[in-house]
Design a protein around this motif. Structure first.
Motif, mmCIF file in Angstrom:
data_model
loop_
_atom_site.group_PDB
_atom_site.id
_atom_site.type_symbol
_atom_site.label_atom_id
_atom_site.label_comp_id
_atom_site.label_asym_id
_atom_site.label_seq_id
_atom_site.Cartn_x
_atom_site.Cartn_y
_atom_site.Cartn_z
ATOM 1 N N GLU A 28 0.837 -1.196 0.000
ATOM 2 C CA GLU A 28 0.000 0.000 0.000
ATOM 3 C C GLU A 28 0.874 1.250 0.000
ATOM 4 O O GLU A 28 1.886 1.301 0.704
ATOM 5 C CB GLU A 28 -0.835 -0.072 1.273
ATOM 6 C CG GLU A 28 -1.611 1.146 1.635
ATOM 7 C CD GLU A 28 -2.262 0.979 3.005
ATOM 8 O OE1 GLU A 28 -3.164 0.142 3.135
ATOM 9 O OE2 GLU A 28 -1.860 1.681 3.949
ATOM 10 N N HIS A 30 2.633 4.576 0.809
ATOM 11 C CA HIS A 30 2.939 5.269 2.068
ATOM 12 C C HIS A 30 3.635 6.587 1.761
ATOM 13 O O HIS A 30 4.757 6.854 2.249
ATOM 14 C CB HIS A 30 3.799 4.381 2.978
ATOM 15 C CG HIS A 30 3.001 3.430 3.822
ATOM 16 N ND1 HIS A 30 2.438 2.287 3.325
ATOM 17 C CD2 HIS A 30 2.627 3.474 5.130
ATOM 18 C CE1 HIS A 30 1.774 1.660 4.287
ATOM 19 N NE2 HIS A 30 1.870 2.365 5.401
ATOM 20 N N VAL A 38 5.689 -0.934 4.081
ATOM 21 C CA VAL A 38 5.837 -0.477 5.477
ATOM 22 C C VAL A 38 5.084 -1.362 6.479
ATOM 23 O O VAL A 38 5.661 -1.829 7.472
ATOM 24 C CB VAL A 38 5.338 0.982 5.647
ATOM 25 C CG1 VAL A 38 5.302 1.376 7.122
ATOM 26 C CG2 VAL A 38 6.218 1.947 4.872
ATOM 27 N N ASP A 39 3.809 -1.594 6.233
ATOM 28 C CA ASP A 39 3.005 -2.314 7.230
ATOM 29 C C ASP A 39 3.499 -3.754 7.417
ATOM 30 O O ASP A 39 3.484 -4.293 8.536
ATOM 31 C CB ASP A 39 1.528 -2.320 6.831
ATOM 32 C CG ASP A 39 0.956 -0.913 6.762
ATOM 33 O OD1 ASP A 39 1.536 0.001 7.375
ATOM 34 O OD2 ASP A 39 -0.071 -0.734 6.074
ATOM 35 N N HIS A 152 -0.741 7.849 8.952
ATOM 36 C CA HIS A 152 -0.255 7.146 7.764
ATOM 37 C C HIS A 152 0.930 7.874 7.132
ATOM 38 O O HIS A 152 0.783 8.986 6.630
ATOM 39 C CB HIS A 152 -1.402 7.031 6.740
ATOM 40 C CG HIS A 152 -1.085 6.098 5.629
ATOM 41 N ND1 HIS A 152 -1.094 4.725 5.765
ATOM 42 C CD2 HIS A 152 -0.724 6.333 4.347
ATOM 43 C CE1 HIS A 152 -0.763 4.164 4.626
ATOM 44 N NE2 HIS A 152 -0.521 5.117 3.746
ATOM 45 N N GLU A 157 5.440 6.279 11.341
ATOM 46 C CA GLU A 157 5.842 5.243 10.379
ATOM 47 C C GLU A 157 7.197 5.564 9.749
ATOM 48 O O GLU A 157 7.982 4.655 9.456
ATOM 49 C CB GLU A 157 4.761 5.055 9.308
ATOM 50 C CG GLU A 157 3.555 4.311 9.863
ATOM 51 C CD GLU A 157 2.591 3.836 8.795
ATOM 52 O OE1 GLU A 157 2.083 2.700 8.933
ATOM 53 O OE2 GLU A 157 2.320 4.585 7.825
#
Ligand code: ZN
Length: 250
Positions: A28, A30, A38-39, A152, A157
């Motif tokens: 996804e 970022h 990242v996630d 986000h 992050e």
């Protein structure tokens, strides 16, 4: 115990039950400065550390290959995002849990992406209804200032990636996005997608991020997850919540 806690590096004869920790992430966008992974990277790092702590405490624990696709429909207007949606993810988690529980003592999904919550809340209680020992827990950073959005690709992050994958941060492209608190953005975001509220895909501001802060955040995240894993009770949605306070989690 075998030296590696990675399921993928074991042979079948080296599997003796124990906990199976399954990182669940996303592919996804970022923002302009962070990678699509990242996630998944964060969930994997937390799962790795949980496995290390389990094994140090005498509890065998393995980390499965991560589920690197999640439910990211709200980010689909950005190239690179690949979402399999809630329905497919729920089915994937259900079948993964059914299969692995043939040999694993307990399956714990370690979730790194908020968009996956509906799928987890569908699949995990069903696994439990079927008599399997399954649960999930979030990778939750300590709450920052609630008046400042950082949900986000913002400071949190960016710091985490700076710690875990320093070469993957494009510092020269880091810029703020929509910095209103998430609850204020959500109504429009849910209907029109992230791009409508933040053209660069960032919800927050990466300014001030650092690897040192990422290390502190990761420790705090892992400490919280560890308490849930060791002492938590399983809520109706399958989430491990701190036993005594019974704090519900999003
Ligand atoms: Zn993320």
């Amino acid at each position: 115990m075998h030296p590696s806690s990675l399921l993928a590096r074991r042979t079948w004869q080296e599997i003796g039950g124990g906990f199976l920790l399954v990182p669940v992430g996303s592919t996804e966008q970022h923002g302009p400065h962070l990678p699509l992974s990242v996630d998944t990277v964060v969930a994997t790092a937390v799962a790795d550390e949980l496995a290390r702590r389990c094994r140090a405490a005498g509890q065998e624990a393995l980390v499965a290959p991560a589920v690197a696709y999640g439910a990211s429909g709200e980010h689909e207007q950005f190239p690179g995002t690949v979402s399999i949606g809630t329905r497919a993810l729920a089915l994937l988690l259900l079948e993964l849990g059914r299969s692995a529980s043939a040999w694993a003592q307990r399956i714990v999904f370690v979730n790194g992406h908020g968009g996956n919550l509906d799928a987890l809340a569908e699949a995990v209680p069903r696994l439990r209804d079927e008599g399997r020992d399954a649960a999930w827990l979030p990778c939750a950073a300590p709450a920052a200032d609630p008046q400042v959005g950082d949900s986000h690709a913002g400071r949190t992050e960016t710091s985490l990636v700076a710690r875990l994958r320093p070469d993957d941060v494009r510092w020269e492209r880091a810029e703020p996005g929509a910095s209103e608190p998430l609850p204020d953005l959500l109504p429009r975001l849910r209907i029109e997608g992230v791009r409508a509220v933040s053209p660069n895909g960032v919800l927050g501001d990466p300014f001030g991020a650092s690897a040192a802060e990422g290390a502190r955040l990761l420790d705090a995240m892992t400490d919280t997850a560890w308490v849930r894993l060791r002492h938590g009770r399983v809520a109706a949605n399958g989430c491990l919540v701190p036993g005594e306070t019974g704090v519900a989690d999003a």
